[in-house]
Design an enzyme around this catalytic site. Sequence first.
Site, PDB file in Angstrom:
ATOM      1  N   ARG A  64     -13.920  15.856 -14.956  1.00  0.00           N
ATOM      2  CA  ARG A  64     -13.208  15.042 -14.047  1.00  0.00           C
ATOM      3  C   ARG A  64     -12.795  13.568 -14.484  1.00  0.00           C
ATOM      4  NH1 ARG A  64     -17.135  15.253  -9.604  1.00  0.00           N
ATOM      5  NH2 ARG A  64     -18.043  13.726 -10.523  1.00  0.00           N
ATOM      6  N   TYR A 117       4.020  -3.164  -1.790  1.00  0.00           N
ATOM      7  CA  TYR A 117       4.626  -1.553  -1.756  1.00  0.00           C
ATOM      8  C   TYR A 117       4.204  -1.380  -0.274  1.00  0.00           C
ATOM      9  CZ  TYR A 117       4.452   3.364  -2.710  1.00  0.00           C
ATOM     10  OH  TYR A 117       4.760   4.737  -2.778  1.00  0.00           O
ATOM     11  N   ASP A 187       0.202  -5.565  -8.215  1.00  0.00           N
ATOM     12  CA  ASP A 187       0.697  -4.125  -8.393  1.00  0.00           C
ATOM     13  C   ASP A 187       2.234  -4.485  -9.506  1.00  0.00           C
ATOM     14  OD1 ASP A 187       2.427  -1.687  -8.436  1.00  0.00           O
ATOM     15  OD2 ASP A 187       1.908  -1.545  -6.387  1.00  0.00           O
ATOM     16  N   LYS A 212       6.561   6.190 -12.366  1.00  0.00           N
ATOM     17  CA  LYS A 212       7.749   5.559 -12.251  1.00  0.00           C
ATOM     18  C   LYS A 212       8.423   5.507 -13.827  1.00  0.00           C
ATOM     19  CE  LYS A 212       7.804   5.050  -8.050  1.00  0.00           C
ATOM     20  NZ  LYS A 212       7.104   3.768  -7.454  1.00  0.00           N
TER      21      LYS A 212
HETATM   22  C1  LIG Z   1       6.050   4.105  -6.307  1.00  0.00           C
HETATM   23  C2  LIG Z   1       5.250   2.982  -6.262  1.00  0.00           C
HETATM   24  C3  LIG Z   1       3.805   2.949  -6.077  1.00  0.00           C
HETATM   25  C4  LIG Z   1       3.083   4.417  -5.686  1.00  0.00           C
HETATM   26  O1  LIG Z   1       3.233   5.196  -6.628  1.00  0.00           O
HETATM   27  P1  LIG Z   1       2.893   7.011  -6.641  1.00  0.00           P
HETATM   28  O2  LIG Z   1       2.626   7.352  -7.744  1.00  0.00           O
HETATM   29  O3  LIG Z   1       4.461   7.096  -5.731  1.00  0.00           O
HETATM   30  O4  LIG Z   1       1.957   6.966  -5.774  1.00  0.00           O
HETATM   31  C5  LIG Z   1       3.077   1.754  -5.773  1.00  0.00           C
HETATM   32  N1  LIG Z   1       3.715   0.704  -6.016  1.00  0.00           N
HETATM   33  C6  LIG Z   1       4.858   0.723  -6.296  1.00  0.00           C
HETATM   34  C7  LIG Z   1       5.209  -0.907  -6.586  1.00  0.00           C
HETATM   35  C8  LIG Z   1       5.707   1.560  -6.376  1.00  0.00           C
HETATM   36  O5  LIG Z   1       6.988   1.462  -6.493  1.00  0.00           O
END
Ligand SMILES: *Cc1c(COP(=O)(O)O)cnc(C)c1O
Length: 396
Positions: A64, A117, A187, A212
């Site tokens: 895990r 976000y 973030d 991303k």
């Molecule tokens: C896309 C994104 C997320 C979430 O990521 P996922 O893998 O799609 O859950 C969080 N923060 C930001 C700034 C994002 O652009």
Amino acid sequence: MSDSQHIDTILQHAGTARFDPETGVAPVNQPAVRASTVRFRDLSALEDAYRRKSAGERAITYGRAGMETHLALETIFKQLEGGTHCYLSSSGMASNTLVFLALLSAGDHALVADCVYGPVRELHDAVLSRMGIEITYFSPEADLESLVRPNTRLLYVESPGSLLFQMLDMPALADFARRHGLVLATDNTWGSGYVYRPLQLGAQVSVIAGTKYVGGHSDLMLGAVITNDDQLAKRLSRTQYALGYSVSADDVWLALRGVRTMPIRMTQHARNAMAVCEWLATRPEVSRIYHPAWRHDPGHALWQRDATGSNGMLAVSLKLAPAAARRFVEALQLFGIGFSWGGYESLVQLITPGELSKHTYWQEGDLAAVRLHIGLEDPKDVIADLEQALRAAAST
Ligand SMILES: *Cc1c(COP(=O)(O)O)cnc(C)c1O
């Protein structure tokens, strides 16, 4: 590996597979090691692994928490952010959630930047509010002193912010957090540790949606939480374990494959986005360009001070009526209409008035706004596509 090496060099050499002691060979890229059960050579190997685990070290004890593949990616995230601990999640959103659940308890209050976000608000509405956790969304321009309460524990931000890429003054926020005994978490999906490094600017926790630019090919979901604080690491580690988070070795393997080329991809995305900005600035339909590397962006000075590069993300406010803005988006040929970003391809999203209204940075009334991710296509083709779509919009 030496600390003086450039991150581009480190990204090619960190987390490579170990040589097999018997054959003396190793693959270049880590294989995807899939496992649930882990076998131990003998009891003392098992006891040793658990001893290291309870001392807060990363040990392999069960599938895990991940195998060597996962360890390699954790190493790379730590290198990117300059952190000492990394915790993987199955998505960026799961990483956002991990931070809130690890750092807040019932009765606590958090200050959250209004440029965060969007789904983080849903985490609050659907989960945190039921647990007696309060959140105040603040404008990054506001005076934060008056918003701090005796039970405030966390300052949670995103820089540049979601949708409009508003630059925040991270060192000033870090200073504020320190004075009030708050944890500063951010973030950092935009910078992904490659062009922006919040832990070096005073934040204690950084979140990257590896979905991303780390993945880079629009085909995996993954998140990471990175910290350089041992006490916070313990809370993150226990919470991650208790929540049963687990990431597929195949997705980790794809992320490892993607991250090696992140330097050239992000640099090219940024170059292409800048070419698009130059062109957009000549267009009468464009009211404003939101891209901190763009010289007329209000956050440009902060970007110059704190970031080392940019990426393919930008937003544009358009002097178009709603129907014409929709026509513009749908007339685009090279841009997929979709969420997410960071893959090789161009994407467009019409930002809804509801989303814009949550961002105090948006002050352009009822103008339309689109978010563009500029992909790795030749920018001349991308610009030609934007041009024909504006022409189509004018005919509505
Ligand atoms: C896309 C994104 C997320 C979430 O990521 P996922 O893998 O799609 O859950 C969080 N923060 C930001 C700034 C994002 O652009």
